[in-house]
Design a protein around this motif. Structure first.
Motif, PDB file in Angstrom:
ATOM      1  N   ALA A 194       1.063  -0.783  -0.336  1.00 36.58           N
ATOM      2  CA  ALA A 194       0.091   0.116  -0.371  1.00 36.58           C
ATOM      3  C   ALA A 194       0.439   1.218  -0.207  1.00 36.58           C
ATOM      4  O   ALA A 194       2.088   1.151   0.113  1.00 36.58           O
ATOM      5  CB  ALA A 194      -1.211   0.195   1.532  1.00 36.58           C
ATOM      6  N   ALA A 195       0.575   2.205  -0.762  1.00 35.36           N
ATOM      7  CA  ALA A 195       1.367   3.489  -0.660  1.00 35.36           C
ATOM      8  C   ALA A 195       0.344   4.621  -0.859  1.00 35.36           C
ATOM      9  O   ALA A 195      -0.724   4.706  -0.789  1.00 35.36           O
ATOM     10  CB  ALA A 195       1.921   3.410  -1.786  1.00 35.36           C
ATOM     11  N   ASP A 196       0.676   5.929  -0.475  1.00 34.13           N
ATOM     12  CA  ASP A 196      -0.264   7.272  -0.021  1.00 34.13           C
ATOM     13  C   ASP A 196       0.246   7.724  -1.398  1.00 34.13           C
ATOM     14  O   ASP A 196       1.827   8.035  -0.896  1.00 34.13           O
ATOM     15  CB  ASP A 196       0.369   7.639   1.330  1.00 34.13           C
ATOM     16  CG  ASP A 196      -0.831   7.149   1.932  1.00 34.13           C
ATOM     17  OD1 ASP A 196      -1.551   6.114   1.865  1.00 34.13           O
ATOM     18  OD2 ASP A 196      -1.150   7.588   3.123  1.00 34.13           O
ATOM     19  N   LEU A 197      -0.283   8.859  -2.216  1.00 32.20           N
ATOM     20  CA  LEU A 197       0.420   9.556  -3.101  1.00 32.20           C
ATOM     21  C   LEU A 197       0.482  10.892  -2.242  1.00 32.20           C
ATOM     22  O   LEU A 197      -0.895  11.222  -1.856  1.00 32.20           O
ATOM     23  CB  LEU A 197      -0.489   9.425  -4.130  1.00 32.20           C
ATOM     24  CG  LEU A 197      -0.251  10.751  -4.999  1.00 32.20           C
ATOM     25  CD1 LEU A 197       1.592  10.832  -5.944  1.00 32.20           C
ATOM     26  CD2 LEU A 197      -0.846  11.425  -5.995  1.00 32.20           C
ATOM     27  N   LEU A 198       1.236  11.596  -1.469  1.00 31.03           N
ATOM     28  CA  LEU A 198       1.233  12.740  -1.276  1.00 31.03           C
ATOM     29  C   LEU A 198       1.282  14.063  -2.412  1.00 31.03           C
ATOM     30  O   LEU A 198       2.281  13.929  -3.527  1.00 31.03           O
ATOM     31  CB  LEU A 198       2.899  13.170  -0.199  1.00 31.03           C
ATOM     32  CG  LEU A 198       2.336  11.554   0.737  1.00 31.03           C
ATOM     33  CD1 LEU A 198       3.430  12.059   1.428  1.00 31.03           C
ATOM     34  CD2 LEU A 198       0.735  11.796   1.637  1.00 31.03           C
ATOM     35  N   PHE A 199       1.122  15.383  -2.378  1.00 32.04           N
ATOM     36  CA  PHE A 199       0.976  15.967  -2.869  1.00 32.04           C
ATOM     37  C   PHE A 199       0.710  17.370  -2.266  1.00 32.04           C
ATOM     38  O   PHE A 199      -0.139  17.837  -1.958  1.00 32.04           O
ATOM     39  CB  PHE A 199      -0.407  16.368  -4.475  1.00 32.04           C
ATOM     40  CG  PHE A 199      -0.303  17.639  -5.590  1.00 32.04           C
ATOM     41  CD1 PHE A 199       0.731  17.203  -5.481  1.00 32.04           C
ATOM     42  CD2 PHE A 199      -1.134  17.851  -5.643  1.00 32.04           C
ATOM     43  CE1 PHE A 199       0.481  18.587  -6.829  1.00 32.04           C
ATOM     44  CE2 PHE A 199      -1.398  18.940  -6.353  1.00 32.04           C
ATOM     45  CZ  PHE A 199       0.030  19.318  -6.704  1.00 32.04           C
ATOM     46  N   ARG A 200       2.188  18.430  -2.605  1.00 27.72           N
ATOM     47  CA  ARG A 200       1.922  19.497  -1.831  1.00 27.72           C
ATOM     48  C   ARG A 200       1.489  19.316  -0.343  1.00 27.72           C
ATOM     49  O   ARG A 200       1.162  20.438   0.022  1.00 27.72           O
ATOM     50  CB  ARG A 200       1.141  20.826  -2.574  1.00 27.72           C
ATOM     51  CG  ARG A 200       1.527  20.586  -4.188  1.00 27.72           C
ATOM     52  CD  ARG A 200       0.936  22.449  -4.430  1.00 27.72           C
ATOM     53  NE  ARG A 200       2.058  22.660  -6.020  1.00 27.72           N
ATOM     54  CZ  ARG A 200       1.427  23.079  -6.569  1.00 27.72           C
ATOM     55  NH1 ARG A 200      -0.312  22.904  -6.530  1.00 27.72           N
ATOM     56  NH2 ARG A 200       1.383  23.517  -7.951  1.00 27.72           N
ATOM     57  N   GLY A 201       2.242  18.483   0.812  1.00 25.99           N
ATOM     58  CA  GLY A 201       2.267  18.224   1.789  1.00 25.99           C
ATOM     59  C   GLY A 201       0.832  17.901   2.644  1.00 25.99           C
ATOM     60  O   GLY A 201       0.359  17.033   3.520  1.00 25.99           O
ATOM     61  N   VAL A 202       0.019  17.684   1.367  1.00 27.77           N
ATOM     62  CA  VAL A 202      -0.934  15.901   2.364  1.00 27.77           C
ATOM     63  C   VAL A 202      -0.864  14.384   1.529  1.00 27.77           C
ATOM     64  O   VAL A 202      -0.723  14.599   0.174  1.00 27.77           O
ATOM     65  CB  VAL A 202      -1.777  16.902   1.732  1.00 27.77           C
ATOM     66  CG1 VAL A 202      -2.394  18.255   3.073  1.00 27.77           C
ATOM     67  CG2 VAL A 202      -3.082  17.441   0.720  1.00 27.77           C
TER      68      VAL A 202
END
Length: 437
Positions: free
Chosen positions: A349-357
């Motif tokens: 499982a992975a989280d996509l983080l973008f501009r801090g969230v």
RNA sequence: GGGCUCGUAGUGAAGUUGGCCUAUCACGCCUCCCUGUCACGGAGGAGAUCGCCGGUUCGAAUCCGGUCGGGCCCGCCA
């Protein structure tokens, strides 16, 4: 026939009719300028006839007008054209003063968001405000374009459920003809079931979270883009699909809405076709070395780590979007696949983080029926619970290796535009303190 | 759920170590003047018992207590 504001310059010398809202009036004695707003934007009307101007006495911004006049080329006019010799028809008179101003940017200071949302019905007519939602609409279109290009089928699944079985977020409970029902926290089970039908599916729909969170990134009704795809070779396929989709949408949004994004003070886009990937353990290490605050004992990423790694990836990799991979098994959900390469110490499982969230979570699912039953039992979940019967039936009848993502549209739009609060990216936001308008 | 913080005309702000506050400014609104404005300009005007209740004091927007309503952070999560 009605001519739209943006088309007036194509009818120079001709008589035209425009319809729209009175957006601004400037009275200069013998000369009056009106700005008329329609779906394309603004057009300027110049009136010299005092009787025509007199028709607007006592009428406020928002008055609905039909105006007939001559389209005239005029370099001094915004857009190079305006309407002369206008005769006005008041279609809907408005006598009440607007509760907030709509011809100047509205305050988005956190202290003033309550006023902003209380007056949302009128405030959305502000051109800066409506730009946010035009960009949101465009992004939704780009997401659908990309997904259709990749043979995903758009589905709609129920939001009224018999009970909460998925786990994770808190759910809303409500009375359903004398029985207890819940509002869907995600379409997780349904989209997996639909992999057995279409292989590739997606849904854009609200999800309901009853968490007592009061932050700039939480609301109780969230718009989720849920994706699920079958016959994947591995977790990589999921990450690549999400990465390509986000690259496509962001590139297109900045390409086609650059001027609007700039006027909303959106940051410049720093993106690579391949997003950098760091394991959660690597992020803990980098953060601990970089800040001196030891997070190596944390299971999940802290909000500050999410901000930090995005900054790091922007500088180090030239990319504002980054994947955090290999989450530890402490945050494992029974339907997610454990990583066979490390004996199940981490999750695929992975989280996509973008501009801090965190924008999206992208796991691979456990598709083996027996393995999943085992994982349910290991977590103290009863597979015999009637809430699971339909879900498990789909597995019994064959689901291929699959994975997907839950993608927060509101957060994505917020961060794309560079807004400070998720609620600013939502027309009529719902949070622990707000249920109207 | 825990911590911190804020509440002044329709809107945004100043004042908040008690008295100069009969509460200031800008936008908006009303009246009048103004033929190229585009945050138009000019003259005048209306509009706030300073969230609410109570207390301290000769005197409270300002101090104290309570209460109501927001906001931010953490936890949880998208």
């Amino acid at each position: 026939m009605r001519v739209l504001s943006s088309e007036v310059s194509k009818f120079i010398g001709k008589s035209v009719v425009v319809e729209g809202w009175l957006h601004k009036k400037r009275l200069l004695g013998g000369l009056t300028f009106l700005n008329i707003r329609d779906r394309r934007g603004l057009v300027q009307v110049v009136i010299k006839d005092k009787d025509e101007v007199e028709k607007l006495r006592g009428l406020q911004i928002g008055t609905v007008l039909r105006i007939e006049g001559t389209a005239t080329e005029e370099p001094r006019a915004p857009g190079g054209a305006e309407i002369h010799d206008a005769s006005l028809t008041v279609v809907v008179p408005v006598t009440d003063e607007p509760p907030i101003e709509i011809d100047k940017p509205l305050s988005h200071k956190s202290d003033n968001l309550d006023t902003l949302f209380d007056n949302r019905v009128v405030g959305l007519r502000n051109l800066q405000e409506s730009k946010i939602f035009a960009i949101r609409s465009a992004c939704l279109r780009y997401f659908r374009e990309f997904l259709h290009q990749h043979e995903f089928v758009e589905i709609n699944t129920p939001k009224l459920l018999a009970g909460a079985t998925e786990g994770g977020a808190e759910v809303f409970k409500l009375d359903y003809f004398g029985k207890e029902a819940t509002l869907a926290q995600s379409p997780q089970f349904y989209k997996q079931i639909m992999v057995g039908v279409f292989e590739r599916v997606f849904e854009i729909a609200p999800a309901y979270r009853a968490e007592l969170s009061a932050t700039t990134r939480h609301v109780s009704e969230v718009t989720m883009l849920d994706i699920e795809m079958g016959f994947i070779k591995g977790h990589e396929d999921v990450l690549n699909m999400v990465q390509d989709m986000v690259f496509y949408v962001l590139s297109k949004a900045y390409e086609e809405h650059g001027a609007d994004l700039k006027s909303l003070n959106a940051p410049d886009l720093t993106l690579q076709e391949k997003f950098p990937r760091y394991t959660v353990a690597e992020i803990h290490d980098l953060y601990t070395k970089g800040t001196g605050t030891d997070t190596t004992k944390e299971k999940d990423l802290t909000p500050d780590e999410e901000k930090w790694i995005c900054e790091y990836a922007k500088k180090h990799d030239g990319c504002e979007a980054v994947f955090a991979t290999n989450f530890p098994r402490e945050v494992h959900k029974f339907y997610q696949m454990l990583n066979p390469e490390d004996g199940g110490e981490t999750i695929l499982a992975a989280d996509l983080l973008f501009r801090g969230v965190e924008i999206a979570t992208c796991p691979m699912r456990e598709h083996h029926y027996d393995k999943m039953i085992e994982q349910m039992k290991a977590k103290g979940i009863d597979p015999e619970h009637p809430g699971f019967s339909h879900y498990l039936l789909a597995f019994k009848h064959g689901l291929p290796p699959h994975g997907g993502c839950g993608f927060g549209i509101d957060r994505f739009v917020e961060k794309t535009i560079g807004l400070a609060n998720i609620k600013e990216a939502i027309l009529f936001p719902r949070d622990i303190n707000r249920l109207a308008p």
